[in-house]
Design an enzyme around this catalytic site. Structure first.
Site, PDB file in Angstrom:
ATOM      1  N   HIS A   1      50.372  82.750 118.348  1.00  0.00           N
ATOM      2  CA  HIS A   1      51.209  81.743 118.981  1.00  0.00           C
ATOM      3  C   HIS A   1      52.642  82.272 119.162  1.00  0.00           C
ATOM      4  CE1 HIS A   1      52.436  77.412 119.595  1.00  0.00           C
ATOM      5  NE2 HIS A   1      53.603  77.935 119.237  1.00  0.00           N
ATOM      6  N   GLU A   2      53.193  82.781 118.069  1.00  0.00           N
ATOM      7  CA  GLU A   2      54.579  83.266 118.139  1.00  0.00           C
ATOM      8  C   GLU A   2      54.692  84.516 118.993  1.00  0.00           C
ATOM      9  OE1 GLU A   2      56.726  81.218 117.250  1.00  0.00           O
ATOM     10  OE2 GLU A   2      55.264  79.963 116.209  1.00  0.00           O
TER      11      GLU A   2
ATOM     12  N   PRO B   1      64.318  72.817 104.781  1.00  0.00           N
ATOM     13  CA  PRO B   1      63.237  72.027 104.187  1.00  0.00           C
ATOM     14  C   PRO B   1      63.419  71.867 102.682  1.00  0.00           C
ATOM     15  CG  PRO B   1      62.385  74.031 105.249  1.00  0.00           C
ATOM     16  CD  PRO B   1      63.857  74.073 105.349  1.00  0.00           C
TER      17      PRO B   1
HETATM   18  P1  ADP Z   1      66.608  71.713  97.756  1.00  0.00           P
HETATM   19  O1  ADP Z   1      67.889  71.098  97.298  1.00  0.00           O
HETATM   20  O2  ADP Z   1      66.750  72.535  99.002  1.00  0.00           O
HETATM   21  O3  ADP Z   1      65.469  70.767  97.854  1.00  0.00           O
HETATM   22  P2  ADP Z   1      66.741  72.944  95.200  1.00  0.00           P
HETATM   23  O4  ADP Z   1      68.063  73.576  95.234  1.00  0.00           O
HETATM   24  O5  ADP Z   1      66.652  71.646  94.499  1.00  0.00           O
HETATM   25  O6  ADP Z   1      66.158  72.779  96.654  1.00  0.00           O
HETATM   26  O7  ADP Z   1      65.697  73.979  94.611  1.00  0.00           O
HETATM   27  C1  ADP Z   1      64.864  73.672  93.534  1.00  0.00           C
HETATM   28  C2  ADP Z   1      64.690  74.867  92.644  1.00  0.00           C
HETATM   29  O8  ADP Z   1      63.963  75.901  93.287  1.00  0.00           O
HETATM   30  C3  ADP Z   1      66.003  75.485  92.237  1.00  0.00           C
HETATM   31  O9  ADP Z   1      66.528  74.880  91.128  1.00  0.00           O
HETATM   32  C4  ADP Z   1      65.615  76.928  91.971  1.00  0.00           C
HETATM   33  O10 ADP Z   1      65.140  77.087  90.677  1.00  0.00           O
HETATM   34  C5  ADP Z   1      64.473  77.158  92.925  1.00  0.00           C
HETATM   35  N1  ADP Z   1      64.964  77.847  94.126  1.00  0.00           N
HETATM   36  C6  ADP Z   1      65.019  77.334  95.373  1.00  0.00           C
HETATM   37  N2  ADP Z   1      65.518  78.242  96.235  1.00  0.00           N
HETATM   38  C7  ADP Z   1      65.800  79.340  95.517  1.00  0.00           C
HETATM   39  C8  ADP Z   1      66.359  80.621  95.831  1.00  0.00           C
HETATM   40  N3  ADP Z   1      66.707  80.941  97.081  1.00  0.00           N
HETATM   41  N4  ADP Z   1      66.512  81.508  94.829  1.00  0.00           N
HETATM   42  C9  ADP Z   1      66.159  81.195  93.578  1.00  0.00           C
HETATM   43  N5  ADP Z   1      65.650  80.010  93.210  1.00  0.00           N
HETATM   44  C10 ADP Z   1      65.453  79.087  94.157  1.00  0.00           C
HETATM   45 ZN    ZN Z   2      55.556  77.305 119.472  1.00  0.00          ZN
END
Ligand code: ADP
Ligand code: ZN
Ligand code: MG
Length: 621
Positions: free
Chosen positions: A426-427, A204
């Site tokens: 549910h789960e 997501p």
């Molecule tokens: P997506 O590409 O899946 O939509 P992004 O990589 O653009 O998500 O995430 C947006 C921001 O959210 C990242 O730049 C980071 O700062 C933060 N973020 C998302 N997931 C993580 C994670 N697992 N650990 C640390 N920061 C995260």
């Molecule tokens: Zn279900």
């Protein structure tokens, strides 16, 4: 070179404008008045506390006494305020005591809005200036829209590493091999190892897919070329494909490296049915990507990484062996994951000692990494506005609420305590049925953290590849699918929309049993209808209905009979295990995720859910 110089100047200009817009967004214009809901305004009016309301378009400024600070609120556009308030139960009499001044909606003094409105114009002007300068500099690339934007990213070496991506341990483990290959491709090539060309990051929005792609390149220390699928869609005819060509040309010249295609679903949606007919832009672009991928030799040390949150709509051609055949899932983080992500984002920010990060992690089921980053950032801004030196727990709490209540798109991510309880039951229902049926895949873990459209998920992994699925396998899978719905029915007396995804899956399984596999006792071993595979596109294009109305009816009633029978069975199972249902649901509310052993311990009553170790205490401090 002058061309370079203008380009740089242009980029700097863009950055400057963006920075100014950001700055204004955060700090200007002036201090924001306190916001209240319209129903709160209605109550105040009814109590006679309001003296004057200024209406400007849909914005309201509510004054209680002439010298007080106004409160801000909003009303519905195009509906008179008095009517709306009236509709909210405010009496004529109370209304007559309030002076309502309606002003034409203007942005007088709001030059910030003006800048925002003019921004596109400024950008377009900038672009033309840029093109003009380029053509003047004698470079023949002047109007070559087809030249890949990737050019701008040459030498872009992300500094992020796996350490910046918190809580995605499984994904990192899967990508480790790619990193090693990119570091020393010769080692792998010498042994004739076949390395995947394409990795699809699925998850997501906001779960860190883009971040992870950059981290892979950062870990390996190789260049990162990136482009977003949605960019292609906006382009002129014929440009998308040539852009792809350029992108790969650049990449091959700079190998080993990573090519990242963000939002690949924008170009990679399955192609239209027009056989040799409609070749739209998107289709050509997609074809070009496939052509490039197939053209990779063993010495093309380019790894293609793509990201999507809609793997279900991708053209199957993209997922064939030798293309994006490696799938890495970036799920919404569980409790430990959120705690780890919090750690990443509070680093370097001064926190008040009263900040309880464990508690914040517990309060945010459903948050993705981007939400958590946002949460910490909002809290820091709040603290700065209040002239604090540190970020206190109160700012963190306020930010959680803000993000939880933010736009409708965000609200769906947040899990309220009541929903959490429902999802837990549910789960638990799915999991208990899975545990007690023998012929479906065994339970691996059960979680209430949402995956995709469904509320939660019971992961079942086939013990071995099932080349020949037995009838009992289908039947038990249908029962498990019904488990969630039946549990809700038993506990709450009704069913939520969370079960709709299950119903789709169940119906599909039951239909397949009857129509494809001839597993229906009544209909016998017949194939009913047939799917035509398109030899080029490899996708089921048409469901040929070459059967009669009677057969169709018999088919429906047979599907209903199969599902109905299982519904009875599952009701029996869960009613007989009502205590276990409560126990597992309680454990899920506490832990969010239970692995197989934990589930069995709770189910068998060996561990009370209150005695389960706290996930955050399991973590090395
Ligand atoms: P997506 O590409 O899946 O939509 P992004 O990589 O653009 O998500 O995430 C947006 C921001 O959210 C990242 O730049 C980071 O700062 C933060 N973020 C998302 N997931 C993580 C994670 N697992 N650990 C640390 N920061 C995260
Ligand atoms: Zn279900
Ligand atoms: Mg992204």
């Amino acid at each position: 070179m002058t061309g370079n110089w203008t380009r740089n100047a242009f980029v700097y200009l863009l950055i400057l404008v963006a920075a100014a817009a950001l700055f204004l967004n955060v700090y200007g214009p002036g201090e924001a008045p306190q916001k209240v809901s319209l129903s709160a305004v209605a109550r105040q009016v009814e109590r006679g506390e309001v003296t004057r309301i200024e209406v400007r378009g849909e914005r309201l400024q509510v004054y209680a006494g002439e010298n007080s600070q106004p409160l801000a609120s909003r009303k519905e556009e195009g509906v008179a305020l008095t009517r709306t308030l009236h509709g909210m139960g405010v009496s004529e009499e109370s209304l007559s005591r309030v002076k309502i001044n309606v002003q034409p909606p203007s942005n007088s003094g709001n030059w910030f809005a003006l800048v925002i409105n003019l921004l596109p114009l400024i950008l377009i002007a900038g672009l033309f200036l840029f093109l003009f300068r380029q053509s003047q500099s004698g470079s023949n690339q002047a109007l070559s829209f087809g030249k890949s934007k990737a050019r701008m990213f040459v030498g872009d070496r992300p500094t992020v590493t796996f350490g910046d991506v918190a809580g995605a341990d499984e994904a990192k483990l899967e990508l480790e091999e790619i990193v090693e290959f990119l570091k020393e491709p010769q080692k792998f090539v010498a042994l004739g190892a076949r390395i995947p060309k394409g990795v699809l990051l699925v998850g997501p929005p906001g779960t860190g897919k883009t971040l992870m792609a950059k981290a892979v390149s950062g870990e390996a220390g190789v260049p990162f070329f990136s482009i977003s699928g949605s960019e292609f869609v906006e382009m002129f005819v014929g440009v998308g494909a040539s852009r792809v060509r350029d992108l790969f040309e650049q990449a091959k010249r700079n190998s080993p490296c990573i090519v990242f295609i963000d939002e690949i679903d924008a170009v990679g949606r399955y192609r239209g049915t027009g056989l040799g007919g409609s070749h739209d832009e998107r289709e050509q672009t997609l074809n070009q990507i496939l052509v490039e991928m197939d053209g990779f030799g063993t010495d093309t040390n380019v790894i293609l990484v793509a990201a999507t949150n809609r793997p279900d709509i991708l053209d199957p051609a993209l997922l064939r062996p030798g293309r994006f055949d490696r799938r890495v899932t970036m799920d919404r983080p569980d409790l430990q994951g959120r705690r780890a992500i919090l750690d990443v984002h509070v680093k370097g920010k001064p926190l008040d000692p009263n900040v309880d990060l464990d508690l914040i992690a517990r309060q945010t089921p459903g948050f993705v990494g981007a939400d958590i980053e946002n949460l910490v950032n909002e809290a820091a801004i709040l603290a700065a506005r209040r002239n604090r030196r540190t970020i206190a727990m109160s700012e963190m709490q306020e930010s959680i609420e803000r993000i939880a209540m933010g736009g409708p798109e965000r609200r769906s991510r947040i899990m309220l305590p009541k929903e959490k309880e429902r999802i837990a039951f549910h789960e638990a229902g799915h999991a208990i049925v899975a545990h007690l049926t023998e012929d479906a895949d065994p339970l691996v873990k059960v979680t209430i953290i949402p995956r995709g459209a469904a509320g939660g998920f019971v992961l079942m992994v086939p013990e071995r590849d099932r080349y020949l699925a037995k009838r009992a396998y289908f039947i038990d899978s249908i029962a498990i699918g019904l488990g969630g719905r039946v549990a809700e029915e038993i506990v709450f007396g009704d069913i939520s929309t969370g079960a709709s995804g299950d119903i789709q899956g169940i119906t599909r399984l039951a239909r397949d049993m009857v129509t494809k596999y001839g597993m229906s006792r009544r209909m016998g071993p017949l194939q009913i209808g047939h799917q035509e595979e398109n030899p080029f596109l490899g996708r089921e294009l048409t469901d040929q209905r070459d059967y009669s109305e009677e057969v169709a009816e018999a088919l429906d009633s047979e599907v209903q009979a199969i599902v109905g029978e299982q519904l009875q069975r599952v009701r029996q199972i869960l009613t007989a295990h009502r205590q276990q249902l409560n126990d597992v649901a309680a454990a899920l509310q506490k832990r969010e995720t239970l692995n197989r052993e934990e589930f069995v311990e709770v189910f068998e009553g060996r561990v009370a859910s209150s005695d389960l170790p706290d996930p955050l205490e399991l973590q090395p401090a």
